[in-house]
Design an enzyme around this catalytic site. Sequence first.
Site, short mmCIF file in Angstrom:
data_model
loop_
_atom_site.label_atom_id
_atom_site.label_comp_id
_atom_site.label_asym_id
_atom_site.label_seq_id
_atom_site.Cartn_x
_atom_site.Cartn_y
_atom_site.Cartn_z
CB CYS A 120 -0.89 -0.10 1.16
SG CYS A 120 -2.56 1.16 0.90
CB CYS A 122 -1.85 5.08 3.20
SG CYS A 122 -1.82 3.61 4.18
CE LYS A 195 -7.69 -1.44 4.48
NZ LYS A 195 -6.41 -1.11 4.21
NE ARG A 205 -6.92 4.97 8.70
CZ ARG A 205 -8.14 5.28 8.32
NH1 ARG A 205 -8.66 6.36 8.63
NH2 ARG A 205 -8.58 4.52 7.70
NE ARG A 217 -6.65 4.75 4.49
CZ ARG A 217 -5.69 5.80 4.63
NH1 ARG A 217 -5.61 6.46 3.62
NH2 ARG A 217 -4.81 5.73 5.53
CD GLU A 233 -14.11 -4.48 -4.04
OE1 GLU A 233 -13.46 -5.25 -4.62
OE2 GLU A 233 -14.25 -3.23 -4.01
CE LYS A 248 -7.29 -3.44 7.86
NZ LYS A 248 -6.31 -2.89 7.04
CE1 TYR A 313 -1.20 -4.95 14.15
CE2 TYR A 313 -3.55 -4.77 14.61
CZ TYR A 313 -2.32 -4.59 13.74
OH TYR A 313 -2.58 -3.91 12.37
C1 PBG Z 1 -2.95 0.32 4.78
C2 PBG Z 1 -3.67 -0.35 5.92
C3 PBG Z 1 -4.40 -0.16 7.09
C4 PBG Z 1 -4.62 -1.36 7.74
C5 PBG Z 1 -3.60 -2.39 7.25
N1 PBG Z 1 -3.43 -1.72 6.09
C6 PBG Z 1 -4.86 1.08 7.43
C7 PBG Z 1 -6.01 1.78 6.54
O1 PBG Z 1 -6.66 1.15 5.36
O2 PBG Z 1 -6.28 3.05 7.01
C8 PBG Z 1 -5.33 -1.21 9.00
C9 PBG Z 1 -4.90 -2.21 10.30
C10 PBG Z 1 -5.23 -2.03 11.65
O3 PBG Z 1 -5.88 -1.35 11.74
O4 PBG Z 1 -4.77 -3.35 12.41
N2 PBG Z 1 -3.78 0.65 3.97
#
Ligand code: PBG
Length: 322
Positions: A120, A122, A195, A205, A217, A233, A248, A313
């Site tokens: 990604c 970001c 997602k 974040r 987003r 999707e 997710k 986690y």
């Molecule tokens: C990156 C990404 C995110 C997460 C995993 N990959 C954040 C988002 O999309 O803003 C979130 C993981 C988490 O909250 O544990 N795009």
Amino acid sequence: MRFPTYRARRLREHDVLRQMVQETRLAPQDFIYPLFVTPGRGVREEISSMPGNYHLSVDQVEEEVREVADLGIPAVLLFGLPETKDAVGREAYSPSGVIQQASQAIKKAAPSLMVVTDVCLCEYTDHGHCGVVEGNRIVNDLTLDLLCRTALSHVEAGADMVAPSDMMDGRVGAIRETLDAKGHVSVPIMAYAAKYASSFYGPFREAADSTPQFGDRRSYQMNPANAREALREVRLDIEEGADIVMVKPALAYLDVIYQVRQMTDLPVAAYNVSGEFAMIKAAARMGWLDEMPAILEALVGIKRAGADIILTYSAKEVVPHL
Ligand code: PBG
């Protein structure tokens, strides 16, 4: 069969029998443990909203992954915090980026461990969005090339599997094509297929320093109210070549996990995200919940809903309790 002929409590009376008839069991092999890799040396800083999880420099990652492998956890998922951010997230696909360095180092430190990388932009863009920005729009097709370069650079550095999390249309197919063209035909793609634009990413974040600097987003991540769209999707990602499909977050989307499990015979992954992790930790610190039983109940629920793989986690702390 009705009471008193049938008594459901008979199977609950004794410990041993209760365990024999248990339908779902968690095992260390179910888990993928996320890690946050940061530049520098000797860095091990706890992420305040995610107790027990750290920002780690590559040398510390080496120590961490030995521990993870010793616990029997088969895989880690890598997120990177770059040295510098820019409009097109250059460090995401730099051969000397933190993820590229970490992937290489992990394959030496713990060769049995699967290295999965989050693909990604970001964390690497100064605007904090997952794609290329024009005006205030996130431009899909221009982003694909950057995601492909990122995935390829991870694989060239030693990553065993890539996990695109950006939610751009067509990225799974584009990454598959790129990897195949370079001969990486046997590297699987775990697609963040469904997602959602979720509030439960809050602690992440902060951990990944990836908050969008404008807007949100919702033009690329899914509306939490939609389940049929999730199946669409997932179907698209499968057609494009995904090897594992992910839902997710997990806990507010157990129905989606269940439906995805019914619609495909591919392995299904579920991401027990940062906010879900933090909620239990926070409540436990307030003395409102018994922490470990609550964590185990949440995880077994995710597996019962249909997940084969759980990204969490909590992986390290739960293994001794299984
Ligand atoms: C990156 C990404 C995110 C997460 C995993 N990959 C954040 C988002 O999309 O803003 C979130 C993981 C988490 O909250 O544990 N795009």
